[in-house]
Design an enzyme around this catalytic site. Sequence first.
Site, PDB file in Angstrom:
ATOM      1  N   TYR A  91     -12.331  -0.617 -15.337  1.00 55.34           N
ATOM      2  CA  TYR A  91     -11.470  -0.668 -14.165  1.00 55.34           C
ATOM      3  C   TYR A  91     -11.096  -2.119 -13.842  1.00 55.34           C
ATOM      4  O   TYR A  91      -9.983  -2.399 -13.381  1.00 55.34           O
ATOM      5  CB  TYR A  91     -12.169  -0.023 -12.975  1.00 55.34           C
ATOM      6  CG  TYR A  91     -11.404  -0.121 -11.672  1.00 55.34           C
ATOM      7  CD1 TYR A  91     -10.385   0.775 -11.371  1.00 55.34           C
ATOM      8  CD2 TYR A  91     -11.714  -1.113 -10.742  1.00 55.34           C
ATOM      9  CE1 TYR A  91      -9.682   0.680 -10.184  1.00 55.34           C
ATOM     10  CE2 TYR A  91     -11.014  -1.217  -9.548  1.00 55.34           C
ATOM     11  CZ  TYR A  91      -9.998  -0.314  -9.267  1.00 55.34           C
ATOM     12  OH  TYR A  91      -9.307  -0.411  -8.091  1.00 55.34           O
ATOM     13  N   SER A 234     -44.769   9.288  -7.944  1.00 57.38           N
ATOM     14  CA  SER A 234     -44.308  10.525  -8.561  1.00 57.38           C
ATOM     15  C   SER A 234     -44.945  10.753  -9.920  1.00 57.38           C
ATOM     16  O   SER A 234     -44.871  11.851 -10.472  1.00 57.38           O
ATOM     17  CB  SER A 234     -42.787  10.480  -8.741  1.00 57.38           C
ATOM     18  OG  SER A 234     -42.435   9.490  -9.698  1.00 57.38           O
ATOM     19  N   VAL A 237     -42.391   6.121 -14.261  1.00 58.14           N
ATOM     20  CA  VAL A 237     -42.479   4.687 -14.497  1.00 58.14           C
ATOM     21  C   VAL A 237     -42.053   3.900 -13.258  1.00 58.14           C
ATOM     22  O   VAL A 237     -42.707   2.929 -12.859  1.00 58.14           O
ATOM     23  CB  VAL A 237     -41.598   4.284 -15.694  1.00 58.14           C
ATOM     24  CG1 VAL A 237     -41.569   2.771 -15.873  1.00 58.14           C
ATOM     25  CG2 VAL A 237     -42.099   4.955 -16.969  1.00 58.14           C
ATOM     26  N   LYS A 388     -33.718   0.696 -15.875  1.00 58.59           N
ATOM     27  CA  LYS A 388     -34.977   1.223 -16.402  1.00 58.59           C
ATOM     28  C   LYS A 388     -35.612   0.279 -17.420  1.00 58.59           C
ATOM     29  O   LYS A 388     -36.832   0.085 -17.413  1.00 58.59           O
ATOM     30  CB  LYS A 388     -34.723   2.591 -17.034  1.00 58.59           C
ATOM     31  CG  LYS A 388     -35.955   3.243 -17.632  1.00 58.59           C
ATOM     32  CD  LYS A 388     -36.896   3.780 -16.575  1.00 58.59           C
ATOM     33  CE  LYS A 388     -36.312   5.023 -15.933  1.00 58.59           C
ATOM     34  NZ  LYS A 388     -37.261   5.670 -15.006  1.00 58.59           N
TER      35      LYS A 388
END
Length: 533
Positions: A91, A234, A237, A388
């Site tokens: 864009y 949770s 990682v 990540k």
Amino acid sequence: MVVCPTELAAASVTSSAASAAKMDPKAVKSDLVLILDYGTSSLETITSHNPKVVILSGGPHSVHTVDSPTFPSGFVDWAQKGGIFVLGVCYGLQLIVQRLGGQVDVGQKQEYGRMEIEVEKNLGVFGNKKVGDKQVVWMSHGDEAVKLPYGFEVVARSQQGAVAAVQNSEMRFFGLQYHPEVTHSPEGMDTLRYFLFDVCGVSPGWNMENVLDEEIKAINDTVGPEEHVICALSGGVDSTVAATIVHKAIGDRLHCIFVDNGLLRYKERERVTETFESDLHLSVTCVDASNEFLSKLKGVVDPEMKRKIIGKEFISIFDAFAHNLEQKLGKKPAYLVQGTLYPDVIESCPPPGSGRTHSRTIKSHHNVGGLPKDMKLKLIEPLKLLFKDEVRQLGRILNVPDAFLKRHPFPGPGLAVRVLGDVTEGNALDILRQVDEIFIQSIKDAGLYDLIWQAFAVFLPVRSVGVQGDQRTHSHVVALRAVTSQDGMTADWYYFEHKFLDDVARKICNSVRGVNRVVQDITSKPPSTIEWE
């Protein structure tokens, strides 16, 4: 319209000055590379950072859309007078072309995913290439530049003839129609390094240790010396690395909670808590709230509604946990740590108070878009500007076990987004857990786990006719999904050998009662997302 899945982040160029955009601009001075998020930055804000390079990022927009994001008035003149290098990505390229007098039209052929491009001139970003050189890149656009502004020239085209790279060397303006920062543009990192270091003359001056030091300082500046913090673990990682960073900053004033919401993978609770205690030495309180979650999800099929319900229930549990800690400590924790990453921020509703007006919601997350407005706990998100792969780098610096860091991502809403439809209907969750366990264990046994970024099974809301035990069955269909990626912003499906898929399908149909058909998802991101809901 244009659909660009990622904003190019400075984090994408490991150990380069591009990542310095996250640092104090005074520390990096003129070697700073600034990623422009269009509508949220004034010219005064941009110039105050004294950047050497400005990157106009991609985004889910079309330059033809009313109120589409753009750079501020006076930006081009400022860049020209200051000798600033400007790179437009996807864009960003179209924005340069349209604002400087060229023409952008809806493309005759949209380009999504892998596409081969060919170098037409060894100039600019391709100054180290030869005319005729070809490479595979990751495209994601529906509009295309059909007429360039005065002084600009085409440097590369796609195999369909679309403009893939442009430049105006006198202006120091460059553009790439594809996403060089993603894993699926194999030569993209080299292109960015060449552009930053050779074309722009940027000097490296940043590493992940800097991020760790900055985050620890930010946490200590935010959390008072007597204040306590809750961390929602949770088992993934992200939350684990976030917890480890906060624990390093404030020690035992961090209180971790692991919630079994009834939407976990096979034996996830037992496996995760053992890792927390034996390897990470984090004090964790486990709360079984499966009945509460599943009762509120009963009958709900809309994926966004699932996420909202799950997010609200999580916060309710965290508030109750904070209240219990208050009784014990005499002081109520005021902060909640979550492992929000930059892709979560990009793909979710704009965080409250962020000032963002141009983020397009692809999905909401319970740790970003699904939080209730009346939440009593204030958020600490030490990873929210990272991808990540960078989180895993931080984890290694913090001595988080490598086997844990290599775990595939697992969504915050758990299996709720992998059961299409009502998660409480029949035995969908039990079937999915068994199928997923067989699939993942087969991947590990084949030595493929570390080659795949994320793999999982999906429970489909359809039944098919089958023959099992010489009898007609009308059972469930499950899908297998495995992708390669680096940061989750783009992904491609993993190419399993036919024998592997044959063995896995047989194991599933022979072992899991209620399943008689297995299919594989072979769609890239874009046009799909990694998760199904």
